[in-house]
Design an enzyme around this catalytic site. Structure first.
Site, PDB file in Angstrom:
ATOM      1  N   ARG A  56       0.958  -1.305   0.039  1.00 48.08           N
ATOM      2  CA  ARG A  56       0.038  -0.004  -0.041  1.00 48.08           C
ATOM      3  C   ARG A  56       0.734   1.314  -0.093  1.00 48.08           C
ATOM      4  NH1 ARG A  56      -2.898  -3.976   2.219  1.00 48.08           N
ATOM      5  NH2 ARG A  56      -1.000  -4.791   2.685  1.00 48.08           N
ATOM      6  N   THR A  57       1.655   1.495   0.965  1.00 47.93           N
ATOM      7  CA  THR A  57       2.583   2.492   1.147  1.00 47.93           C
ATOM      8  C   THR A  57       3.423   3.137   0.042  1.00 47.93           C
ATOM      9  OG1 THR A  57       2.489   1.943   3.523  1.00 47.93           O
ATOM     10  CG2 THR A  57       4.120   3.921   2.856  1.00 47.93           C
ATOM     11  N   LYS A  84      25.531  -5.290  -1.415  1.00 48.86           N
ATOM     12  CA  LYS A  84      26.964  -5.545  -1.577  1.00 48.86           C
ATOM     13  C   LYS A  84      27.733  -4.794  -0.120  1.00 48.86           C
ATOM     14  CE  LYS A  84      26.672  -5.159  -6.533  1.00 48.86           C
ATOM     15  NZ  LYS A  84      26.786  -4.209  -7.555  1.00 48.86           N
ATOM     16  N   ARG A 106      11.289   3.762   3.650  1.00 48.09           N
ATOM     17  CA  ARG A 106      11.031   2.613   4.703  1.00 48.09           C
ATOM     18  C   ARG A 106      12.244   2.109   5.079  1.00 48.09           C
ATOM     19  NH1 ARG A 106       5.624  -0.885   4.623  1.00 48.09           N
ATOM     20  NH2 ARG A 106       4.912   0.963   5.272  1.00 48.09           N
ATOM     21  N   HIS A 134       5.101   6.067  11.551  1.00 41.40           N
ATOM     22  CA  HIS A 134       4.485   6.016  10.273  1.00 41.40           C
ATOM     23  C   HIS A 134       3.453   6.976   9.996  1.00 41.40           C
ATOM     24  CE1 HIS A 134       3.337   4.311   6.577  1.00 41.40           C
ATOM     25  NE2 HIS A 134       2.943   3.106   6.683  1.00 41.40           N
TER      26      HIS A 134
HETATM   27  C1  NCD Z   1       2.078  -1.029   8.201  1.00 45.15           C
HETATM   28  C2  NCD Z   1       3.139  -0.980   8.313  1.00 45.15           C
HETATM   29  O1  NCD Z   1       4.207  -1.510   7.468  1.00 45.15           O
HETATM   30  O2  NCD Z   1       3.697  -0.605   9.246  1.00 45.15           O
HETATM   31  N1  NCD Z   1       1.309  -1.311   6.994  1.00 45.15           N
HETATM   32  C3  NCD Z   1       1.174  -0.154   6.112  1.00 45.15           C
HETATM   33  O3  NCD Z   1       2.110   0.539   5.936  1.00 45.15           O
HETATM   34  N2  NCD Z   1       0.044  -0.190   5.677  1.00 45.15           N
HETATM   35  C4  NCD Z   1       1.074  -2.154   9.041  1.00 45.15           C
HETATM   36  C5  NCD Z   1       2.000  -3.439   9.108  1.00 45.15           C
HETATM   37  O4  NCD Z   1       2.875  -4.000   8.364  1.00 45.15           O
HETATM   38  O5  NCD Z   1       1.331  -4.380   9.668  1.00 45.15           O
END
Ligand code: NCD
Length: 308
Positions: A56-57, A84, A106, A134
């Protein structure tokens, strides 16, 4: 919002959050249009660098950037020079040398984006760092709640699951408290340390799901983050579902118009039953949709040239 990026909700003021939400509301109707592409960020380049899995993100950040007319490049840790042995800082300095306008990242290490933001000129947007923050998830969650309620103040929000490992819970907690909501955190004792009570007097802790749900306006379910547990924190997934999985019968104790949220990915039969996931007041896919508007708002406010 700092010109240098978006690292978390904790450091944002109410006014800054409100500004993002207002801009996101402006972008929300774009979803229903056919010609979705704008030229707000034409000529800008955004790098998406993901060291952890994401559906999603990552997709919604990329779609948001593209809808604003930016050029985007997407890099996964697998296939980059991280394989590497290059350090995170060296990788980021390398990418920054190509002069992107922002890096969306991320990483599994809590605080990685904060560290890099101190070292680099390029604005960093945190798309999730370890168990820390997040921020765009909390913003899209707020936008989704505000689709159903006039304000966050006075709402009772139950957040249920693996609280200790959840960056989603932490960012939501910061945001909801700033706006005067009452937050009830619920999970099994190893996933719900007492320290969370120190966040604010508006935070309550309970190990009992029925108690958490009673009179809730919003029920936010979380996935058990097995990837962040060194040793198993629960005896079995079946037992977890028995005590902490959300089932239809639980919803009777909530307000009749309560909404059910989940950041995804959902695990049906583990933290949420299929019936609840597909329930009319489950807004899980609306959260996904609102992710685009929120990320467009963040990119616009951070990167667009000032307009008259
Ligand atoms: C979450 C995350 O990656 O922190 N998912 C997301 O970004 N929608 C929650 C999760 O991984 O459970």
């Amino acid at each position: 919002m700092q010109r240098r990026g978006l690292l978390g909700i904790e450091s944002l003021s109410r006014e800054q959050i409100q500004q993002i939400l207002d801009r996101a509301k402006f972008y929300q109707p774009l979803q229903a249009r056919t010609g979705k592409k704008l030229d707000t960020l034409r000529g800008k380049t955004i790098i998406h660098l993901f060291y952890e899995s994401s559906t999603r993100t990552r997709t919604s950040f990329e779609i948001a950037a593209k809808r604003l007319g930016a050029d985007t490049i997407s890099i996964s840790a697998k296939g980059s020079s991280a394989d590497k042995g290059e350090s995170l800082l060296d990788t980021l300095n390398t990418l920054a040398a190509m002069r992107p306008d922002a890096i969306v990242m991320r990483h599994s290490a809590s605080g990685a984006p904060n560290f890099l933001a101190r070292m680099l000129e390029t604005p960093i947007i945190n798309a999730g760092d370890g168990s820390h923050e997040h921020p765009t998830q909390a913003l899209l969650d707020a936008l989704t709640i505000l689709d159903h309620r006039p304000s966050l103040a006075g709402l009772r929000v139950a957040i249920i699951g693996d609280i200790v490992h959840s960056r989603v819970a932490r960012s939501n907690l910061h945001l909801l408290i700033k706006f005067g909501a009452e937050v009830v955190l619920c999970g099994p004792p190893p996933m719900l340390p007492r320290e969370f009570e120190c966040f604010s007097p508006s935070v309550k802790l309970t190990f009992n799901i029925e108690e958490a749900i009673a009179d809730a306006d919003v029920i936010m379910m979380l996935r058990v983050q097995f990837e962040r547990q060194n040793a198993p924190l629960i005896p079995s997934e079946n037992e977890y579902f028995r005590f902490y999985g959300l089932r239809l019968e639980h919803l009777q104790a909530a307000r009749p118009d309560a909404i059910v949220m989940h950041p995804g990915p959902i695990n049906r039969g583990r933290e949420i039953s299929s019936e609840v996931a597909d329930f009319p007041r489950s807004v899980i896919l609306t959260q996904v949709e609102n992710g685009i508007a929120v990320r467009m708002a963040v990119l616009d406010l951070l990167l667009a040239e000032p307009r008259l």
